[in-house]
Scaffold this motif. Structure first.
Motif, PDB file in Angstrom:
ATOM      1  N   ASP A  36      20.103  -9.432  -0.263  1.00  0.00           N
ATOM      2  CA  ASP A  36      18.835  -9.037   0.328  1.00  0.00           C
ATOM      3  C   ASP A  36      18.276 -10.233   1.106  1.00  0.00           C
ATOM      4  N   LEU A  69       7.514  -9.068  -1.728  1.00  0.00           N
ATOM      5  CA  LEU A  69       8.049  -8.430  -2.928  1.00  0.00           C
ATOM      6  C   LEU A  69       7.010  -8.544  -4.034  1.00  0.00           C
ATOM      7  N   SER A  70       7.035  -7.592  -4.958  1.00  0.00           N
ATOM      8  CA  SER A  70       6.191  -7.739  -6.136  1.00  0.00           C
ATOM      9  C   SER A  70       6.792  -8.821  -7.014  1.00  0.00           C
ATOM     10  N   SER A 124       7.340  -8.723 -10.200  1.00  0.00           N
ATOM     11  CA  SER A 124       8.329  -8.161 -11.126  1.00  0.00           C
ATOM     12  C   SER A 124       9.646  -7.856 -10.406  1.00  0.00           C
ATOM     13  N   ARG A 125       9.587  -7.392  -9.170  1.00  0.00           N
ATOM     14  CA  ARG A 125      10.805  -7.096  -8.419  1.00  0.00           C
ATOM     15  C   ARG A 125      11.560  -8.384  -8.083  1.00  0.00           C
ATOM     16  N   CYS A 150      13.404  -9.496 -11.108  1.00  0.00           N
ATOM     17  CA  CYS A 150      14.575  -8.630 -11.340  1.00  0.00           C
ATOM     18  C   CYS A 150      15.681  -9.009 -10.374  1.00  0.00           C
ATOM     19  N   GLN A 151      15.373  -9.177  -9.098  1.00  0.00           N
ATOM     20  CA  GLN A 151      16.358  -9.560  -8.088  1.00  0.00           C
ATOM     21  C   GLN A 151      16.953 -10.917  -8.401  1.00  0.00           C
TER      22      GLN A 151
END
Length: 176
Positions: A136, A165-166, A168-169, A172-173
């Motif tokens: 990404d 991006l948030s 939390s995202r 995760c990424q």
């Protein structure tokens, strides 16, 4: 030859003496080769002899003692190179015998990171595979920010905002 272990963000590589191992499986595409001569391996309880084999992820296998030094390459099957190897060589059979003898000629100690980089380039070119990952672009930007600034790890929220991006995202990424 002494044993060498190289860890790269896209692969792990072992070069060295044969060692005892029990039948096992792992979630990696494995290239198993000898630098000279031949070896025996067992794949799904079938004994095979040759100089190089590609083994599918999660396939039970065992490497037997062979001639010369052992070369083991482990690729994540989820990255571009792992997917390409699986689709190109392992789509109909969990293993394939492959001739890579020309790639391993002339490997001499000491084995340096420069030699490994050149070896991997030759090997991947021979297999017609690219060692890249479709990451990404936001994550690539984060990596660039972290590598080229004095950005503090405790500023995840600000970093997430920087690339839309948030928090939390982003976390995760970052772990995947």
């Amino acid at each position: 030859m002494i044993n060498y272990l190289f860890i790269h963000k896209f692969y792990a590589l072992f070069i060295g003496r044969f060692f005892d191992n029990a039948e096992h499986r792992h979630h990696a595409v494995q290239l198993c080769s000898v630098l000279e001569g031949e070896m025996e391996i067992s794949v799904n309880n079938r004994v095979l002899r040759g100089s190089s084999f590609l083994i599918a992820p999660d396939c039970p296998h065992k490497v037997f003692e062979g001639e010369g030094e052992l070369f083991l390459l482990f690729l994540d099957p989820e990255i571009t190179a792992g997917k390409t190897l699986t689709e190109k060589y392992l789509s109909t059979n969990p293993w394939v015998r492959i001739d890579l003898s020309s790639i391993f000629k002339g490997i001499q100690e000491p084995i340096t990171s420069e030699k490994i980089t050149a070896l991997m380039s030759s090997l991947l070119r021979e297999l017609d595979v690219e060692l890249q990952q479709n990451i990404d672009p936001r994550i690539l930007k984060i990596i660039d920010i972290i590598e080229h600034s004095s950005f503090k790890k405790d500023r995840i929220k600000a970093l997430a905002e920087e690339v839309s991006l948030s928090e939390s995202r982003l976390q995760c990424q970052h772990r995947s």
